[in-house]
Design a protein around this motif. Sequence first.
Motif, short mmCIF file in Angstrom:
data_model
loop_
_atom_site.label_atom_id
_atom_site.label_comp_id
_atom_site.label_asym_id
_atom_site.label_seq_id
_atom_site.Cartn_x
_atom_site.Cartn_y
_atom_site.Cartn_z
N LYS A 5 0.84 -1.18 0.00
CA LYS A 5 0.00 0.00 0.00
C LYS A 5 0.89 1.25 0.00
CE LYS A 5 -3.87 -2.15 2.43
NZ LYS A 5 -4.74 -2.13 3.64
N PRO A 6 0.44 2.34 -0.64
CA PRO A 6 1.25 3.56 -0.73
C PRO A 6 1.21 4.38 0.56
CG PRO A 6 -0.81 3.91 -1.88
CD PRO A 6 -0.82 2.48 -1.42
N ILE A 7 1.44 3.70 1.64
CA ILE A 7 1.44 4.33 2.97
C ILE A 7 2.84 4.18 3.55
CG2 ILE A 7 0.43 4.26 5.28
CD1 ILE A 7 -2.03 2.87 3.82
N TRP A 8 3.37 5.27 4.07
CA TRP A 8 4.75 5.30 4.52
C TRP A 8 5.00 4.33 5.67
CZ3 TRP A 8 6.89 10.99 4.86
CH2 TRP A 8 6.71 11.62 3.61
N THR A 9 6.17 3.72 5.64
CA THR A 9 6.66 2.93 6.76
C THR A 9 8.18 3.05 6.81
OG1 THR A 9 6.53 0.77 7.87
CG2 THR A 9 6.91 0.74 5.49
N LEU A 10 8.75 2.74 7.96
CA LEU A 10 10.20 2.86 8.14
C LEU A 10 10.74 1.50 8.57
CD1 LEU A 10 12.45 5.10 8.10
CD2 LEU A 10 12.20 5.18 10.57
N PRO A 11 11.21 0.69 7.60
CA PRO A 11 11.69 -0.66 7.92
C PRO A 11 13.07 -0.63 8.56
CG PRO A 11 11.99 -0.19 5.59
CD PRO A 11 11.30 1.01 6.18
N SER A 12 13.63 -1.82 8.70
CA SER A 12 14.97 -1.94 9.29
C SER A 12 16.02 -1.32 8.38
CB SER A 12 15.30 -3.42 9.52
OG SER A 12 14.33 -4.03 10.35
N THR A 13 17.24 -1.24 8.90
CA THR A 13 18.34 -0.61 8.18
C THR A 13 18.61 -1.31 6.85
OG1 THR A 13 19.37 0.06 10.25
CG2 THR A 13 20.78 0.03 8.31
N ASP A 14 18.72 -0.52 5.79
CA ASP A 14 19.04 -1.03 4.46
C ASP A 14 20.53 -1.36 4.41
OD1 ASP A 14 18.44 -1.34 1.50
OD2 ASP A 14 20.03 0.17 1.44
N PRO A 15 20.93 -2.60 4.10
CA PRO A 15 22.35 -2.96 4.12
C PRO A 15 23.19 -2.20 3.11
CG PRO A 15 21.02 -4.72 3.17
CD PRO A 15 20.07 -3.74 3.75
N ALA A 16 22.60 -1.77 2.01
CA ALA A 16 23.37 -1.08 0.98
C ALA A 16 23.73 0.35 1.37
CB ALA A 16 22.60 -1.08 -0.34
N THR A 17 22.87 0.98 2.15
CA THR A 17 23.09 2.38 2.52
C THR A 17 23.44 2.57 3.99
OG1 THR A 17 20.75 2.72 3.02
CG2 THR A 17 21.48 3.13 0.74
N GLY A 18 23.12 1.58 4.81
CA GLY A 18 23.30 1.75 6.24
C GLY A 18 22.28 2.69 6.85
N LYS A 19 21.19 2.94 6.10
CA LYS A 19 20.16 3.87 6.54
C LYS A 19 18.81 3.16 6.63
CE LYS A 19 22.85 7.59 6.15
NZ LYS A 19 23.18 8.49 7.28
N ARG A 20 17.95 3.72 7.45
CA ARG A 20 16.55 3.30 7.44
C ARG A 20 15.82 4.20 6.46
NH1 ARG A 20 14.07 2.44 13.33
NH2 ARG A 20 12.43 1.48 12.03
N MET A 21 15.32 3.62 5.39
CA MET A 21 14.75 4.37 4.28
C MET A 21 13.22 4.27 4.30
SD MET A 21 17.47 3.09 1.37
CE MET A 21 16.85 4.25 0.13
N VAL A 22 12.56 5.41 4.18
CA VAL A 22 11.10 5.43 4.18
C VAL A 22 10.59 4.84 2.86
CG1 VAL A 22 9.04 6.86 4.49
CG2 VAL A 22 11.19 7.52 5.60
N ARG A 23 9.62 3.96 2.94
CA ARG A 23 9.10 3.30 1.74
C ARG A 23 7.62 3.01 1.91
NH1 ARG A 23 8.03 -2.03 2.62
NH2 ARG A 23 9.33 -3.28 4.01
N TYR A 24 7.02 2.46 0.84
CA TYR A 24 5.64 1.98 0.90
C TYR A 24 5.58 0.69 1.70
CZ TYR A 24 4.02 5.19 -2.80
OH TYR A 24 3.67 6.29 -3.55
N GLY A 25 4.36 0.39 2.20
CA GLY A 25 4.17 -0.87 2.89
C GLY A 25 3.52 -0.74 4.25
N GLY A 26 3.14 0.49 4.63
CA GLY A 26 2.48 0.68 5.90
C GLY A 26 0.98 0.42 5.80
#
Length: 204
Positions: free
Chosen positions: A113-134
């Motif tokens: 769903k196009p609802i923001w969520t903040l998953p676990s740390t992305d291994p490629a960036t070392g960041k928690r990236m806001v994405r769809y899925g909330g």
Amino acid sequence: MLAIFSIATLFFLAATGEAAALPGRILDTDGKPLISRTARYYIKPVVGDAFGGLNSDYRIKGTYTCPKFICEDADEFPMNTPASFWPVDGMGSVRLSTDMNVEFHEWNPCPEKPIWTLPSTDPATGKRMVRYGGMIGKPGPETVNNWFRIEKSGENYKLVFCPSVCKTCKAVCEDLGIHYQDGQRWLVLGGSPLAVKFEKLPKT
């Protein structure tokens, strides 16, 4: 006498537009309160016009690998995606420091769903990236990553992740900022806060 004075004062504030500046109220670019649920807004950066508003894109440019992530559009002709806000308190206007869900309104081919969520740390960036899925609503441990806030940042506003919907969860409290990678400006947890403004879309 005091009651009459108070009522008269409220009418005066409403007539002069000062009621919109009551504590906790968030104002759009027209100086009007930010309306929850039904109204749609572009979330746009305050500084300069080099970049567009917040949008969504696939993590790897040129692919269609879901889910889509939230980014600041850097194209020559930026495409802004309208957002609506769903505060946990169910109020008709969005207020500062209130947990809310953020929903984008666009054609979305992904199952998330196009609802923001903040998953676990992305291994490629070392960041928690806001994405769809909330998801909207249902505050608690299972949805703690779906709640965001708007706070003041000087004369402007900023987006913050600091959920209070779960009293037993150990959630972090940090601003949302921009991380530049692979030619894209991704919205992530941490870094310098992104100062934003809210431009209301006219009703169609």
